[in-house]
Write a protein that holds these residues in place. Sequence first.
Motif, mmCIF file in Angstrom:
data_model
loop_
_atom_site.group_PDB
_atom_site.id
_atom_site.type_symbol
_atom_site.label_atom_id
_atom_site.label_comp_id
_atom_site.label_asym_id
_atom_site.label_seq_id
_atom_site.Cartn_x
_atom_site.Cartn_y
_atom_site.Cartn_z
ATOM 1 N N LYS A 118 0.851 -1.192 0.000
ATOM 2 C CA LYS A 118 0.000 0.000 0.000
ATOM 3 C C LYS A 118 0.884 1.239 0.000
ATOM 4 N N ASP A 129 0.742 5.419 -0.041
ATOM 5 C CA ASP A 129 0.013 6.683 0.050
ATOM 6 C C ASP A 129 0.975 7.822 -0.250
ATOM 7 N N SER A 136 -0.595 11.350 -0.592
ATOM 8 C CA SER A 136 -1.296 12.608 -0.350
ATOM 9 C C SER A 136 -0.749 13.313 0.884
ATOM 10 N N SER A 157 -7.736 13.518 3.217
ATOM 11 C CA SER A 157 -7.372 12.978 1.906
ATOM 12 C C SER A 157 -8.404 11.981 1.377
ATOM 13 N N SER A 166 -7.767 10.160 -1.454
ATOM 14 C CA SER A 166 -7.020 8.979 -1.907
ATOM 15 C C SER A 166 -6.657 8.073 -0.742
ATOM 16 N N ARG A 167 -6.348 8.628 0.425
ATOM 17 C CA ARG A 167 -6.031 7.795 1.593
ATOM 18 C C ARG A 167 -7.245 6.984 2.048
ATOM 19 N N THR A 202 -7.477 4.186 -0.622
ATOM 20 C CA THR A 202 -6.468 3.122 -0.560
ATOM 21 C C THR A 202 -6.758 2.202 0.614
ATOM 22 N N ASP A 262 4.211 5.252 3.519
ATOM 23 C CA ASP A 262 3.563 6.556 3.474
ATOM 24 C C ASP A 262 4.597 7.572 3.001
ATOM 25 N N GLY A 279 -2.079 5.220 -3.898
ATOM 26 C CA GLY A 279 -2.865 6.442 -3.801
ATOM 27 C C GLY A 279 -2.188 7.543 -4.585
#
Length: 198
Positions: free
Chosen positions: A5, A7, A9, A15, A17-18, A21, A41, A92
């Motif tokens: 995963k 991220d 943003s 967010s 997108s977060r 995801t 992240d 994301g």
Amino acid sequence: MQILKIDSSTSGPASVSRELTEAAVEHFRAKHPEARVVYRDLAVAPLPHMDEVATGALRAPPEMQTDDMKAAVPAEREVFDEFTSSDIVVIGAPMYNFSVPSQLKAWLDRLAIPGLSFSYSEAGPQGLAGGRRVIVVSAQGGMYEAGDPAEHQESMLKVFFALIGIPDIEIIRADKTGFGPEMREAAIAEAKAEIAKL
């Protein structure tokens, strides 16, 4: 099975997108409860932009590497190995000024390694990093049709992943999120419905 995963943003809890995801990873964990999830992240712990040392660590043959390059190899290769060890990659990718966040670009730059993720021949580039599923969660404040000259986000990601051997990335888009709260919530709900079909 491993799920990666990513991220990128910088909007924190706000967010889109977060949120998506997380929904995508939970969807795949429900289908594959044995899966290991690896999380990176890029906003909280950004990768440095590429420099001579990072480039040499990833691309130069060992006999051409400086001591600094050799010392950087493990950290630089970790990003690539994390990616190639994963069966499913959820990314994301919010649109920032018509493209992706610079911290996501820094991550992508560590995946494009000649001889490892792609090679060149007379027939053109050949991707070498296929064999995994890539889902891009795209968030856009506006609305951009395919081929829009202002859109360098999803189109760039499609070209990039095709280069390294993944020509069919899946894109889940939440657009028009800047058009007000109702449009934002509708876009998120629609994207979550698409995630449920993955």
